[in-house]
Design an enzyme around this catalytic site. Sequence first.
Site, mmCIF file in Angstrom:
data_model
loop_
_atom_site.group_PDB
_atom_site.id
_atom_site.type_symbol
_atom_site.label_atom_id
_atom_site.label_comp_id
_atom_site.label_asym_id
_atom_site.label_seq_id
_atom_site.Cartn_x
_atom_site.Cartn_y
_atom_site.Cartn_z
ATOM 1 N N HIS A 138 93.817 -58.435 -6.864
ATOM 2 C CA HIS A 138 93.429 -59.661 -6.161
ATOM 3 C C HIS A 138 94.544 -60.703 -6.187
ATOM 4 C CE1 HIS A 138 91.367 -61.319 -10.044
ATOM 5 N NE2 HIS A 138 92.523 -61.900 -9.918
ATOM 6 N N GLU A 143 89.151 -60.461 -3.585
ATOM 7 C CA GLU A 143 88.904 -59.214 -4.296
ATOM 8 C C GLU A 143 89.024 -58.017 -3.338
ATOM 9 O OE1 GLU A 143 88.896 -59.305 -7.362
ATOM 10 O OE2 GLU A 143 87.392 -60.571 -8.305
#
Length: 236
Positions: A138, A143
């Site tokens: 990330h 994410e």
Amino acid sequence: MKLIEVKTYEELSEIAANIIAAQVILKPDCVLGLATGSTPVGTYKKLAEKNKAGIIDFSAVKTVNLDEYEGLEGTHDQSYRYFMNKNLFDNINIDKKNTYVPNGCAADLEKEGKEYDELIKSLGGIDIQLLGIGVDGHIGFNEPDDFFTAATHPVVLDPSTIEANARFFASADDVPRKAITMGMMSIMQAKKILMVANGKNKFDILKASIEGPVDPKVPASILQLHPDVTVIYSEV
Ligand code: F6R
């Protein structure tokens, strides 16, 4: 991409601070995109030292941070606003009114995201964006996903991120499950990007990000498409 591999965290911090200092010297009213987490702490310490020594002046600098946990007020000692004040803003001659962190307590985080992107635009965009990288790849709190998200947006944190960040909280249960993060648009529109990573546990994901396919399952891999990225890595 330019990769600088150094032996120590100290060297990593010194080089990163020098690159940011050069930006501030060249453009005293620049917009710095900043990150939290443990990796940039040394860089911030060195920037504060350079400021104290009169080498750089932050009085006209503006900053925009990448992300904030949902539900943590700026006074909470694990909020990213608190982190930035403690590790950088309280130690340099910046006007705090010129420092921006997304508001994780906004009633409507989607709206907060839109306003944050507008704010970045109104500041003229980011001159240099400092990034760390998560063990899952990330950047900010973007994410791994099936797609890259452009706008600043609310996110549900990955279990691996919650586990990695539990070290800052009393227990993993105390880590907020959600956050708001700058999206890929504002990051990729930064004129320059500076990524710092240290530790053996970051090596594989860094390699995948730099050499592997551009894939939203490895969010940092999008940086391969940016024309001016410097990555500084130290194993320790
Ligand atoms: C924090 C952020 C994150 C961190 C990443 C690495 O603002 O944007 O992407 O950079 O989680 O964190 P550390 O440096 O603690 O390993």
